[in-house]
Design a protein around this motif. Sequence first.
Motif, PDB file in Angstrom:
ATOM      1  N   ASP A   1      36.760  39.279  48.832  1.00 58.10           N
ATOM      2  CA  ASP A   1      38.381  40.040  48.437  1.00 58.10           C
ATOM      3  C   ASP A   1      38.727  40.383  49.960  1.00 58.10           C
ATOM      4  OD1 ASP A   1      40.425  41.009  47.401  1.00 58.10           O
ATOM      5  OD2 ASP A   1      39.411  42.877  46.580  1.00 58.10           O
TER       6      ASP A   1
ATOM      7  N   ALA B   1      31.728  43.934  44.742  1.00 57.03           N
ATOM      8  CA  ALA B   1      32.506  45.332  45.433  1.00 57.03           C
ATOM      9  C   ALA B   1      31.979  45.664  46.585  1.00 57.03           C
ATOM     10  CB  ALA B   1      32.872  45.991  44.269  1.00 57.03           C
ATOM     11  N   ASP B   2      30.532  45.962  46.620  1.00 61.68           N
ATOM     12  CA  ASP B   2      29.778  46.546  47.670  1.00 61.68           C
ATOM     13  C   ASP B   2      28.601  45.522  48.268  1.00 61.68           C
ATOM     14  OD1 ASP B   2      28.059  46.648  45.551  1.00 61.68           O
ATOM     15  OD2 ASP B   2      27.976  48.690  45.234  1.00 61.68           O
TER      16      ASP B   2
ATOM     17  N   VAL C   1      34.871  40.357  38.768  1.00 63.88           N
ATOM     18  CA  VAL C   1      34.754  41.237  39.816  1.00 63.88           C
ATOM     19  C   VAL C   1      33.784  42.471  39.475  1.00 63.88           C
ATOM     20  CG1 VAL C   1      36.383  43.101  40.832  1.00 63.88           C
ATOM     21  CG2 VAL C   1      37.165  40.857  39.870  1.00 63.88           C
TER      22      VAL C   1
ATOM     23  N   ASN D   1      31.940  45.438  39.732  1.00 62.65           N
ATOM     24  CA  ASN D   1      31.743  46.901  40.459  1.00 62.65           C
ATOM     25  C   ASN D   1      30.336  47.581  40.322  1.00 62.65           C
ATOM     26  OD1 ASN D   1      34.489  46.768  41.163  1.00 62.65           O
ATOM     27  ND2 ASN D   1      35.014  46.731  39.109  1.00 62.65           N
ATOM     28  N   ASP D   2      29.641  46.978  39.411  1.00 65.33           N
ATOM     29  CA  ASP D   2      28.228  47.698  39.097  1.00 65.33           C
ATOM     30  C   ASP D   2      27.193  46.631  39.087  1.00 65.33           C
ATOM     31  OD1 ASP D   2      26.267  49.281  38.378  1.00 65.33           O
ATOM     32  OD2 ASP D   2      26.730  49.553  36.138  1.00 65.33           O
TER      33      ASP D   2
ATOM     34  N   ASP E   1      38.114  41.675  35.269  1.00 65.63           N
ATOM     35  CA  ASP E   1      37.694  42.976  35.966  1.00 65.63           C
ATOM     36  C   ASP E   1      37.446  43.916  35.079  1.00 65.63           C
ATOM     37  OD1 ASP E   1      37.602  45.210  37.664  1.00 65.63           O
ATOM     38  OD2 ASP E   1      39.320  44.828  38.704  1.00 65.63           O
TER      39      ASP E   1
ATOM     40  N   THR F   1      36.473  47.242  34.619  1.00 64.43           N
ATOM     41  CA  THR F   1      37.238  48.390  34.668  1.00 64.43           C
ATOM     42  C   THR F   1      38.698  48.439  34.206  1.00 64.43           C
ATOM     43  OG1 THR F   1      37.929  48.013  36.895  1.00 64.43           O
ATOM     44  CG2 THR F   1      35.708  49.007  36.734  1.00 64.43           C
TER      45      THR F   1
ATOM     46  N   GLN G   1      26.523  44.459  35.661  1.00 66.11           N
ATOM     47  CA  GLN G   1      27.450  43.524  35.291  1.00 66.11           C
ATOM     48  C   GLN G   1      26.952  42.143  35.649  1.00 66.11           C
ATOM     49  OE1 GLN G   1      31.176  44.873  36.933  1.00 66.11           O
ATOM     50  NE2 GLN G   1      31.296  46.542  35.820  1.00 66.11           N
TER      51      GLN G   1
ATOM     52  N   SER H   1      36.990  45.334  53.200  1.00 65.64           N
ATOM     53  CA  SER H   1      35.726  45.396  52.365  1.00 65.64           C
ATOM     54  C   SER H   1      34.636  45.839  53.282  1.00 65.64           C
ATOM     55  CB  SER H   1      35.212  43.941  52.365  1.00 65.64           C
ATOM     56  OG  SER H   1      34.164  43.670  51.386  1.00 65.64           O
TER      57      SER H   1
END
Length: 344
Positions: free
Chosen positions: A157, A136-137, A110, A112-113, A39, A41, A116, A162
Motif C-alpha cells: 500500500d 498492514a504490518d 486487506v 489488519n489481523d 477490507d 474493518t 484473517q 507503511s
Amino acid sequence: MSSFCDLNIITKRNENLYEKVKASLELGYRKIALNQIVDFTEDQSSAAAKDNSGTNTKKRKKARVSISKEDLIPDPLEVSLESVQRCIKDSEVLSRNCKSVQILQRITFVLNDIDQIRLVKSSKAQKFDLIAVAPADQRIFMTCCESVPEIDIISIDTSQKSSIRFKRSNIRSAVNKGINFEFNYSPAIHSSCYRQNLISQLSMLLCIEPRIKNVMLNSGAQKCLDMRGPYDVANLGILFGFKENNCSALCGSVCENTIRHAEHRKFNKYGVKIYDQPVIIKGEVPDNINQHEKTFQNDVKEFNENLILKELIMEENHLEQNCSLYILNSNTDSVPDVTPSHNN
C-alpha cells in the motif's frame, strides 16, 4: 514476446465495467484483472449498520454475532464475452490490432489481523483467478511471505506511510514460492505524498535485493483517467531505479508469470514421483481396469521379473567364480612338495 498486462483495475458491482475494459485495451493491454477489494474493518461495520437499523439493542447484539467474515467475501463479477466483443468492434484501433484478450477475476484482502489469513484459503476466495493480500504490518507481511502459499500477489500500500520493512530472508522465501510484489502507480499521480511513499518503498526494496525480478507495476485505477500505457509504465520503472532491460517486464513477463502461478496453484494438486529403478508391481491386476492399462501393467511386471532373474543369474555366476577361486587357492596351499630329493 509477452503481452502487456494490468492486473489491478479496481471495480465495484454497481458500475459499468466495460468502459475500463475498453480504455485498458486501447492503451495496449491484452491481459486485464478486475480487482475487488475486501477490507473487513469497513465492510463489517457497514454490514452491521445495515442489519442493526430499526432494531432494539438485543437484536443488534444477535445481528453482530450472526455476521461472519466469510459472508463478506464477494462472488466473482459476471463479464459477458459478447459485450467485450462489442467494445472491440466499436473501436477502430482494437478491431485492427486486438486479436486475443484475457479478462481475469481478482480479489485483494486487506489484512489488519493475522487471524484473517485463514480466509484466503476459503472456498469463496478460491473461485477467483488471482488472490492478493495487502498486509498492514510487519508481522502479517512476514507470515504471508513464509507460510501462505495460497496467494499470488503481495500488494504494498503506497497510499500511506507503511510500517513494513523489507528483509532479504522474507523476500527470498516469497520469491521461491512464486509470489510477486505489486506496487500501484495511480495514487502517485494525484498526490506528492503518495509519490514519495512509492519511491521510498521501491528504493528500499531495491537496496535490499537489487536483482529482484518479482516486482510488477499495476495501475490500481478507480477511473479511466488514472490509467497509463505500458511504455509509460516502463519509463516509470527507470525513474524508480530499475534497469532498462527489466523495465518492460514490470507490466509484461512478471505479470504473465503471476497468471501462470495462479493456474498451477488452482489446478495442479497432484505430483508424480520418478524412481531411478523400475517399480516392482505385486499382486494381480484388478478386473475393472481397461485392457490397455492391463497390458501396460503386465509388460511392466514381465520386465521387472526378467530384470530380477538376470540379477539372480549374475549373482549366482559371481558366487560360482568366487567359490572356484577359493577351491583352487585351498588346493594349492595343501599340495605337498614333490620336488625330488638329492640325498641318495
